[in-house]
Write an enzyme that holds these catalytic residues in place. Structure first.
Site, PDB file in Angstrom:
ATOM      1  N   ASP A  16       0.874  -1.166   0.000  1.00 17.53           N
ATOM      2  CA  ASP A  16       0.000   0.000   0.000  1.00 17.53           C
ATOM      3  C   ASP A  16       0.918   1.224   0.000  1.00 17.53           C
ATOM      4  O   ASP A  16       2.095   1.115   0.346  1.00 17.53           O
ATOM      5  CB  ASP A  16      -0.867  -0.056   1.265  1.00 17.53           C
ATOM      6  CG  ASP A  16      -1.701   1.194   1.466  1.00 17.53           C
ATOM      7  OD1 ASP A  16      -2.238   1.708   0.482  1.00 17.53           O
ATOM      8  OD2 ASP A  16      -1.779   1.665   2.617  1.00 17.53           O
ATOM      9  N   ASP A  18      -0.105   5.051   1.029  1.00 17.81           N
ATOM     10  CA  ASP A  18      -0.304   6.005   2.120  1.00 17.81           C
ATOM     11  C   ASP A  18      -0.199   5.337   3.484  1.00 17.81           C
ATOM     12  O   ASP A  18      -0.889   4.349   3.743  1.00 17.81           O
ATOM     13  CB  ASP A  18      -1.677   6.678   1.989  1.00 17.81           C
ATOM     14  CG  ASP A  18      -1.741   7.537   0.746  1.00 17.81           C
ATOM     15  OD1 ASP A  18      -1.101   8.592   0.726  1.00 17.81           O
ATOM     16  OD2 ASP A  18      -2.417   7.126  -0.230  1.00 17.81           O
TER      17      ASP A  18
END
Length: 454
Positions: A16, A18
Site C-alpha cells: 500500500d 499512504d
C-alpha cells in the site's frame, strides 16, 4: 499452518502507499485533513464556524478502531465480543453508567455485520486509518454543535460529511487544485510527507535483486501517487516496482469479480479503455486481484505464487487481502511505537486567539495512546472495580491477530533483517502477542505497569 513466516518464501511483495511506504508527519496531516473537511461543511453546507478552530490537544480524540453509530451520534470502542468498552456522545465521554444504560453488557446491535466483513454501512462508520481519523473528531464536534443549538434524537449530518470527503478526495481534485487537501500537499510536500529512509529504499532494491516481484497497490489516483513517490523515493521510483496499480478502490479491488472492475490503462493520468485481461507488467488503474493474480502466475512461472501484502488499514488492506485473496498480510501499526499516554505540550487554558498560529509540535502524535480512549489493544469492562481482573482485548486487537500474518510499526523496523528471517506468525495456537515485531505492545504483556488502566 506453520508457525513461522519468512519473506524469502514469498514470490511477490505488494505494498500500500499512504501510511505504509509513504509515512506522513501525523500532527500536520491530521490538522490539514480536519481543516479540509471543516472548511467544506462551514462554507458549502452552512455549519457552525466554530468548527474551524481547533484546540491543540483536541486531536487526542482521534483513536483508531472507533466506530461511529451515525444515528445516535455516539462513538464506540468495542471489545472483541462486541460489547461497548468506552463511548462518547459527540466529543463528551459517556460514564460507565450511561454506557451500561444505553448498551448494557450485550453485543452492540451492528457488531455482527461490522465484525463479519470489517465493513462500513449507512448506519455506522469504522475509523481505522489516519486519513479517516480527523473526520471522527469533526463528526464528534458536529454532534456537539447540533446538540447545543437543537437537542437531536437522530442525526442527519452524515450525507454532508460524505460530500466533504468526496469534494476533497475526488479523482479530479488533484488536477483541478480543488478542495483544501491536494493544493496544500502539492505546495508544501515536506511539511506533510516523510522521505523514505535509505534503509527501506535499499531493502526494496534487495527484494528485486532476490527475484521478488514488487507491486504498489494504492487507492490514491495516479497523479497524487506520482507526487508522493517522487517525493519519498525519488524520480526513479518506477524502477522499484514491476506493477503499479492506482485508484484501486480497495477493499473492492480484492472483493469484486473481474467483470465488475476491469483494469484500465492510463494516459496523462486519464483512465483509458477497460482491459479484458492483464498481460504484462506496467502502470494501471482500478482492476481486481483475480486478474492480477493471473498475471503473477505468468510472471513467476508458478501455479500458485505466494503473495504478501503490506498495508495500514484493516478495512481496506489487511482483511480483504487475507479473506478474499488468501495473501499473507503484514499490518503496519504505528501504535506499536507509542505504548504510553503522553500529555500535550500545552495544558494551560489560554484563549485560542492568544495561542498564535497552529504549531505542529503543540499536538501530540496521534499514535500515542489517546487519554480519552485508552489503549488500542486492551481495556476494562465499564462499571467493574477491579481493573486487573477485568481487562479484555479490544475488537481491533482481535482483528490484528485474526487477519494479519505479522504486525510491525513501520517498514523500517524490518528493512535491515536478512530476507530469510523467520517471524513468529499470529496463529490460534500461539500466544496473543506472537505476531508483533519487534516486540508486543506493553498493554498486552502480563504484570506490566502499563496494564493498569486508569
Amino acid at each position: 499452518m506453520q508457525r513461522y513466516f519468512s519473506l524469502a518464501e514469498c514470490d511477490v511483495m505488494g505494498f500500500d502507499l499512504d501510511h505504509t511506504l509513504c509515512r506522513y508527519h501525523l500532527p500536520q496531516s491530521a490538522r490539514l485533513i480536519y481543516d479540509s473537511f471543516a472548511q467544506y461543511l462551514v462554507t458549502e453546507k452552512g455549519y457552525d464556524e466554530g468548527l474551524l478552530t481547533l484546540a491543540p490537544d483536541s486531536l487526542d480524540f482521534c483513536c483508531k478502531g472507533l466506530v461511529l453509530d451515525i444515528e445516535e451520534g455516539n462513538f464506540l470502542k468495542l471489545a472483541e465480543d462486541g460489547t461497548v468498552l468506552r463511548a462518547s456522545h459527540g466529543t463528551k465521554s459517556m460514564t460507565s453508567e450511561e454506557i451500561l444504560e444505553a448498551y448494557g453488557r450485550m453485543e452492540w446491535k451492528h457488531f455482527n455485520t461490522v465484525s463479519g466483513m470489517v465493513s462500513r454501512s449507512a448506519k455506522y462508520y469504522l475509523y481505522d486509518n489516519y486519513f479517516d481519523l480527523p473526520g471522527a473528531l469533526l463528526c464528534a464536534r458536529v454532534v456537539d454543535s447540533l446538540d447545543q443549538h437543537d437537542a437531536q434524537k437522530k442525526y442527519d449530518f452524515w450525507k454532508d460529511m460524505v460530500a466533504a470527503i468526496q469534494h476533497n478526495y475526488k479523482i479530479t481534485a488533484f488536477k483541478e487544485d480543488c478542495g483544501t487537501y491536494f493544493p496544500e500537499v502539492k505546495n508544501h510536500p515536506d511539511k506533510y510527507l516523510q522521505r523514505c529512509p535509505e534503509s527501506v529504499k535499499k531493502w526494496l532494491k534487495q527484494l528485486k535483486s532476490a527475484g521478488k516481484i514488487l507491486l504498489l497497490i494504492t487507492s490514491s489516483h495516479s497523479d497524487y501517487c506520482r507526487l508522493l513517490c517522487e517525493h519519498i523515493l525519488g524520480n526513479d521510483f518506477e524502477e522499484y516496482f514491476d506493477v503499479v496499480i492506482t485508484n484501486a478502490l480497495k477493499p473492492g479491488f480484492f472483493s469484486h469479480t473481474p467483470n465488475q472492475r476491469p483494469f484500465r490503462t492510463l494516459e496523462n493520468d486519464e483512465e483509458q479503455e477497460a482491459l479484458l485481461s492483464l498481460d504484462k507488467p506496467g502502470w494501471y488503474s482500478q482492476g481486481n486481484a483475480i486478474q492480477l493474480y493471473e498475471l503473477l502466475k505468468k510472471m513467476t512461472g508458478k501455479l500458485d505464487p505466494k503473495v504478501v501484502y503490506f498495508g495500514d488499514s484493516m478495512h481496506s488492506d489487511i482483511f480483504p487481502a487475507r479473506h478474499y485473496s488468501n495473501w499473507e498480510t503484514v499490518f503496519i501499526l504505528e501504535e506499536l511505537l507509542g505504548d504510553k499516554v503522553t500529555m500535550p505540550a500545552e495544558t494551560e487554558s489560554e484563549p485560542l486567539e492568544k495561542k498564535g498560529k497552529y504549531e505542529g509540535d503543540q499536538l501530540q502524535a496521534p499514535y500515542f495512546v489517546s487519554k480519552q480512549w485508552g489503549s488500542f489493544f486492551v481495556d476494562r469492562l465499564p462499571g467493574l472495580e477491579n481493573a486487573e481482573e477485568t481487562l479484555v482485548h479490544t475488537w481491533s486487537c482481535k482483528c490484528i491477530s485474526t487477519y494479519s500474518t505479522i504486525a510491525i510499526p513501520s517498514l523500517e523496523a524490518i528493512a535491515d533483517l536478512p530476507l530469510d528471517y523467520r517471524f513468529t506468525r499470529f496463529s490460534t495456537n500461539s500466544s496473543a502477542t506472537a505476531g508483533y515485531f519487534p516486540s508486543p505492545p506493553g498493554a498486552l504483556l502480563p504484570n506490566e505497569e502499563s496494564v493498569t488502566m486508569k
